[in-house]
Design a protein around this motif. Structure first.
Motif, short mmCIF file in Angstrom:
data_model
loop_
_atom_site.label_atom_id
_atom_site.label_comp_id
_atom_site.label_asym_id
_atom_site.label_seq_id
_atom_site.Cartn_x
_atom_site.Cartn_y
_atom_site.Cartn_z
N GLN A 396 0.82 -1.21 0.00
CA GLN A 396 0.00 0.00 0.00
C GLN A 396 0.86 1.26 0.00
O GLN A 396 0.54 2.26 -0.65
CB GLN A 396 -0.94 0.00 1.21
CG GLN A 396 -1.93 1.15 1.23
CD GLN A 396 -2.84 1.16 0.02
OE1 GLN A 396 -3.48 0.17 -0.29
NE2 GLN A 396 -2.91 2.29 -0.67
N SER A 410 -9.51 1.11 0.93
CA SER A 410 -9.05 0.42 2.15
C SER A 410 -9.73 0.95 3.40
O SER A 410 -9.94 0.20 4.36
CB SER A 410 -7.53 0.51 2.28
OG SER A 410 -7.10 1.85 2.34
N ALA A 636 -4.68 -0.80 5.44
CA ALA A 636 -4.23 -2.04 4.80
C ALA A 636 -3.55 -2.95 5.82
O ALA A 636 -3.78 -4.18 5.84
CB ALA A 636 -3.27 -1.72 3.66
#
Length: 759
Positions: A396, A410, A636
């Motif tokens: 991420q 997310s 994430a």
């Protein structure tokens, strides 16, 4: 088969016996006077090219005077390969001479044998350094460590989630610790498969090596890595045996320092390749049994390897090769540098502070080669450096990191997943960067909803390091150095069923403590706007609230329009084992929940979960914005933590291992009068240390146990009003074996303590 042998090679076999093999068929052929090895392979052009290349290598070694290798036997037409039809399938076939001897796996291992093994491999590699073949150089073989990535596709075939995570961890470690150094590593054509079924032994010396079918042009050091893997993977002390082999190899073919730096990770990589290929073969159902011959030992060594500090391994290898050990600066110098720039108000753990350099799952590695079993740190909830968590953050971070003023997936994905763990009434979430920030925000929201500033707290509670959090943290404000209790704070007695006024934890004590708290509420000049508590008072000494305490108290708070906040920073996400959230043990549903520490495995993240009504009240005020709260990277990572908890059944592990751990500690309590109480749930336990046959706290002995465990490379800590409670709240990867080891060492320390007392 006998007909083919006669037609192609002019051999009159009296016996043909099928042998084991992974990618081809092998046969032991006996005539009246000789033995041979006959090998067949399914035909395709690449296979034929590689078989020719292998024959060329064997002939080259023969010409170089290499003894104790198999020699290709020409066919009637003087070719070293032949194409034949076997049972309707076109096959490549070849004949090799037979080598006498027992396999390495079949004989007792000794220092002399390992010295012979190292020397033999070095002599072989010296000769192979002069050999070249473009077909071998171009080859990309799944067994070649430099192509470890080829095995990643088999990760999902590993049935046990915990096993899969360890292999995944070593994939990540290879990327971090080997890939950057590849340009500096020597390459050559090597045998590449000196395993225990390919190495022959006679009279305590290596007498030969067979099966050059995995020859590769790869890192030269891989030859040693592979040999060490298979020679040592059934050993309890693999480094000791590896050093013998390495030293002997080095005396004939010197290794380089850079090769020793990566050797630990190359050995781990070969183990990972082995278990991945075994898992893939098993997934195919009916796979070749030869694929499983090393599987059990490979897993055994992977777990042992994880418990070895990589620095210790490297220095062990360096010593074997005659290089000086890498010595980090003394811990006193590190402390001095820290104190130069940091305030002494930041404490360090233990009488002998630890200079940490790395960690994996339930292990921590210091700079001096020691591995510590972590029975203490609950922040790396699913284990230190868990590969799925690390990978989620890296992926991420490479893609997007921004704030909640933008839309991104997310945030929504994590919020939905997190709220699914709560009752329907707790359906709104606010993200911040720590448990302290969550406490601060929760108090602000609760005040806005109730309209009353009065806050009730519990003795010895702790909720964070912001000013507002300290105001509600008895542990801080009541300290001799603290700021004291503020006027708007009302303190209720801790419902402690060990040291407290009521000790019968059958529900009656909890009810009596709640009635006392209700009396305080009724006598208060102003209504209670907020009640904040933990379910187990951590800084109070891991003290669980008396059974039913919150069940009786919450209605009185709510009757006044107050908000009930539960602090799950230390106890949530399955740590209790029997419950996902600790408040469930009290048979209540709070109005607000504070989260922090473990929710992102140590990445700075916190949250407030609340009802839609409280959220609606908060929405009437000024905009709330946290620059980094709920950012894509944090979400994430936190999402990966939830997934790991589920995939690896870590709540169940906390229950099973926690119950076992607690039973061992209770057994100690029955033997030693210095243990006054064992309490807690799952992997969140406290052990109260007292003067013998009393309830007087024994801070000195508690500190002695903590520091002596540290000296034995096990980490726990102490807490409580007298700092006399051993607290243990390990990563949820903690195993029964880890629990046994910890308790065994505690008992050994106590035996010494009582022996000294007798003297």
């Amino acid at each position: 088969m006998k007909r083919i042998l006669h037609e192609q090679f002019g051999i009159n076999a009296i016996k043909v016996e099928r042998l084991s093999g992974l990618d081809n068929a092998n046969y032991l052929v006996e005539t009246l006077t000789e033995k041979y090895i006959f090998k067949t392979y399914p035909y395709f052009q690449d296979a034929l090219s590689l078989v020719d290349a292998e024959n060329n290598a064997l002939l080259f070694l023969q010409n170089e005077g290499q003894r104790n290798i198999q020699i290709p036997i020409p066919s009637k037409n003087q070719s070293y390969t032949a194409l034949v039809n076997i049972d309707g399938q076109e096959c490549i076939c070849r004949m090799l001479s037979y080598l006498e001897g027992k396999f390495l796996v079949e004989v007792p291992h000794s220092k002399k044998l390992f010295q012979s093994f190292g020397k033999f491999l070095a002599q072989l590699d010296l000769k192979l350094q002069q050999f070249t073949d473009f077909r071998i150089t171009a080859r990309k073989l799944k067994w070649d460590i430099q192509y470890l990535s080829l095995s990643k596709k088999h990760l999902d075939n590993i049935p046990k989630n915990k096993d899969r995570s360890i292999v995944h961890y070593y994939f990540k470690q290879y990327d971090e610790n080997v890939l950057p150094f590849i340009p500096e590593l020597r390459t050559a054509i090597i045998h590449n498969d000196a395993n225990e079924w390919n190495v022959l032994v006679a009279q305590e010396e290596v007498s030969g090596i067979i099966d050059f079918g995995d020859m590769s042009h790869t890192f030269l050091i891989n030859e040693l890595a592979i040999a060490i893997t298979y020679a040592c993977y059934d050993k309890e002390n693999p480094l000791e045996w590896a050093s013998i082999l390495l030293k002997s190899y080095h005396e004939t073919l010197p290794v380089q320092e850079i090769e020793l730096e990566v050797l630990y990770y190359l050995i781990a990589a070969r183990l990972c390749i082995s278990v991945c290929i075994s898992a893939n073969s098993r997934a195919k159902k009916g796979g070749n049994e030869y694929a499983f011959v090393s599987e059990k030992n490979a897993w055994q060594m992977l777990y042992r390897w994880l418990a070895i500090n990589p620095s210790a391994a490297e220095n062990c290898f360096r010593e074997a090769a005659g290089f000086p050990a890498k010595n980090p600066p003394p811990v006193e110098k590190i402390i001095g540098k820290r104190n130069k720039h940091m305030s002494s108000v930041l404490s360090v753990s233990y009488d002998k502070p630890i200079y940490m350099k790395g960690a994996a799952f339930q292990y921590m590695y210091d700079a001096y080669g020691n591995t510590f079993l972590d029975a203490y740190n609950n922040i790396p909830h699913v284990g230190h450096s868990h590969p799925k968590v690390v990978e989620a953050g890296q992926r991420q971070m490479a893609k997007l990191n921004t704030n909640t003023r933008y839309l991104y997936d997310s945030l929504n994905e994590y919020a939905e997943k997190l709220l699914s763990k709560f009752p329907d009434s707790l359906n709104k979430v606010y993200f911040v960067n720590s448990g302290s920030a969550a406490t601060d925000l929760a108090l602000r929201m609760a005040n806005g909803h109730s309209g009353n500033e009065k806050i009730m707290v519990l003795e010895h509670g702790y909720h964070g390091n912001t000013r507002a959090a300290i105001d509600v943290s008895y542990y801080k404000f009541n300290n001799s150095k603290g700021s004291g209790k503020k006027e708007h704070i009302l303190v209720a007695p801790i419902p402690d069923t060990y040291r407290g006024k009521y000790t019968k934890d059958d529900g009656s004590a909890g009810k009596s403590y709640a009635e006392e708290a209700i009396e305080l509420i009724e006598n208060s000049d102003t209504p209670i706007g907020t009640f904040i508590s933990e379910t187990i008072i951590g800084c109070g000494g891991q003290v669980p609230l008396g059974k039913g305490y919150l069940k009786h108290l919450y209605p009185a708070i709510r009757k006044q329009g107050g908000v009930c906040i539960i602090d799950e920073v230390q106890t949530g996400f399955g740590r209790m084992g029997h419950y996902y959230w600790a408040y469930e043990a009290q048979e209540v549903v709070p109005d607000m929940v504070i989260l922090g520490k473990p929710m992102a495995n140590g990445h700075p993240m916190g949250a407030v979960v609340c009802t839609s009504e409280i959220s609606a009240s908060f929405e009437k005020g000024v905009e709330f914005f946290s620059s980094f709260g709920g950012n894509p990277v944090s979400c994430a990572i936190a999402l990966s933590v939830l997934e790991v908890i589920e995939e690896e059944n870590l709540q169940d592990n906390a229950k099973i291992v926690g119950d076992y751990y607690k039973s061992l500690l209770q057994a100690l309590q029955n033997k030693y009068p210095c243990i006054g109480d064992v309490r807690g749930s799952g992997l969140y336990l406290g052990v109260e240390i007292v003067k013998d046959y009393s309830m007087d706290p024994d801070t000195g002995l508690a500190h002695c146990i903590k520091n002596e465990l540290r000296n034995r490379h096990i980490l726990i800590s102490t807490d409580g009003p007298y700092d006399s409670v051993l607290k243990t709240k390990p990563p949820l990867q903690f195993s029964k074996e880890d629990a046994s080891k910890t308790v065994e060492q505690i008992e050994d320390i106590l035996k010494s303590h009582y022996k000294i007392k007798e003297v």
